[in-house]
Design a protein around this motif. Structure first.
Motif, PDB file in Angstrom:
ATOM      1  N   VAL A 294       0.838  -1.198   0.000  1.00  0.00           N
ATOM      2  CA  VAL A 294       0.000   0.000   0.000  1.00  0.00           C
ATOM      3  C   VAL A 294       0.877   1.253   0.000  1.00  0.00           C
ATOM      4  O   VAL A 294       0.618   2.222  -0.732  1.00  0.00           O
ATOM      5  CB  VAL A 294      -0.951   0.002   1.212  1.00  0.00           C
TER       6      VAL A 294
ATOM      7  N   LEU B 222      -5.632   2.002  -6.019  1.00  0.00           N
ATOM      8  CA  LEU B 222      -6.105   0.693  -5.563  1.00  0.00           C
ATOM      9  C   LEU B 222      -7.616   0.628  -5.716  1.00  0.00           C
ATOM     10  O   LEU B 222      -8.326   1.597  -5.464  1.00  0.00           O
ATOM     11  CB  LEU B 222      -5.718   0.451  -4.106  1.00  0.00           C
TER      12      LEU B 222
ATOM     13  N   SER C  42      -5.763   1.130   3.716  1.00  0.00           N
ATOM     14  CA  SER C  42      -5.568   2.367   2.969  1.00  0.00           C
ATOM     15  C   SER C  42      -5.958   3.603   3.757  1.00  0.00           C
ATOM     16  O   SER C  42      -5.562   4.720   3.403  1.00  0.00           O
ATOM     17  CB  SER C  42      -6.382   2.317   1.675  1.00  0.00           C
TER      18      SER C  42
END
Length: 228
Positions: free
Chosen positions: A134, A144, A163
């Motif tokens: 990430v 993403l 996230s």
């Protein structure tokens, strides 16, 4: 406004032609749609050429940003960046990588290869992505995906949780294979809610992040600016 950067046509495992898919998206209220059929190195040239022509036709006659792209699917991780580079050279406006979803045997290392490549725009349904991946996605500007597709959406909560407050940019995509899979405003809110995304972040993910991706695309393809 509806933005969807991950869909499929009869050029891979979808049902509709690119033009019909784009038209149905337009009728449904889409602002932009990415047509991103499954490819590897052998099918890049043919699919990009055919989809690009249909997207250009749709942009000319419909008030929708139709974006030719590809989804690199089950490509060996070592070949992902090179294949993504080739796709861009052949005319793909966006490159999506089929991430390590938990419902398919995607090669380990795919997520890492995708987020480290300067030629990849979106990591689709990244499954049990790691915090390190990430962070790399954030640094490299790789978006993403929170997926609407059954099965792939199982790990949306995980992706959204990792996230949160990291600065990585999330998108909601349909991964549509039929017209019934296309997004609606209600469906996008449902996806975000089910993923545990706070309501104060919904506009960021559904409106601001897509515009950032379109801005990135427009740097290579300025014609987008005239139809936004």
């Amino acid at each position: 406004m509806l933005y969807d950067f991950h869909t499929h046509t009869f050029h891979s495992d979808g049902v509709l032609s690119p033009v019909e898919l784009i038209h149905r998206a337009f009728v449904q209220g889409y602002t932009a749609i990415g047509v991103t059929d499954h490819v590897a190195i052998g099918s890049l040239k043919r699919i990009i050429e055919e989809v690009s022509e249909d997207c250009e036709l749709a942009r000319k006659h419909l008030d929708i940003i139709a974006i030719p792209g590809v989804e690199l699917t089950h490509v060996p991780p070592e070949a992902i960046s090179g294949t993504a580079k080739k796709a861009k050279e052949l005319g793909a406006w966006i490159v999506v990588v089929h991430g390590e979803t938990t419902v398919e045997p995607v090669p380990p290392g795919t997520n890492l290869a995708a987020v480290t490549s300067p030629f990849v725009d979106i990591l689709a349904h990244p499954g049990l992505i790691t915090p390190e991946e990430v962070a790399i996605a954030r640094e490299n500007g790789v978006f993403l995906e929170l997926s609407s597709r059954r099965g792939h959406s199982i790990t949306n909560v995980h992706v959204a949780s990792l996230s949160n407050n990291t600065g990585v940019k999330l998108l909601v995509d349909s991964d549509a294979h039929t017209e019934d899979d296309l997004l609606t405003n209600e469906r996008t809110i449902e996806i975000l809610t089910q993923a545990g995304v706070p309501t104060d972040q919904h506009k960021l993910i559904l409106e601001q992040n897509p515009l950032l991706l379109l801005e990135k695309i427009s740097r290579a393809h300025p014609s987008i600016k005239s139809i936004r």
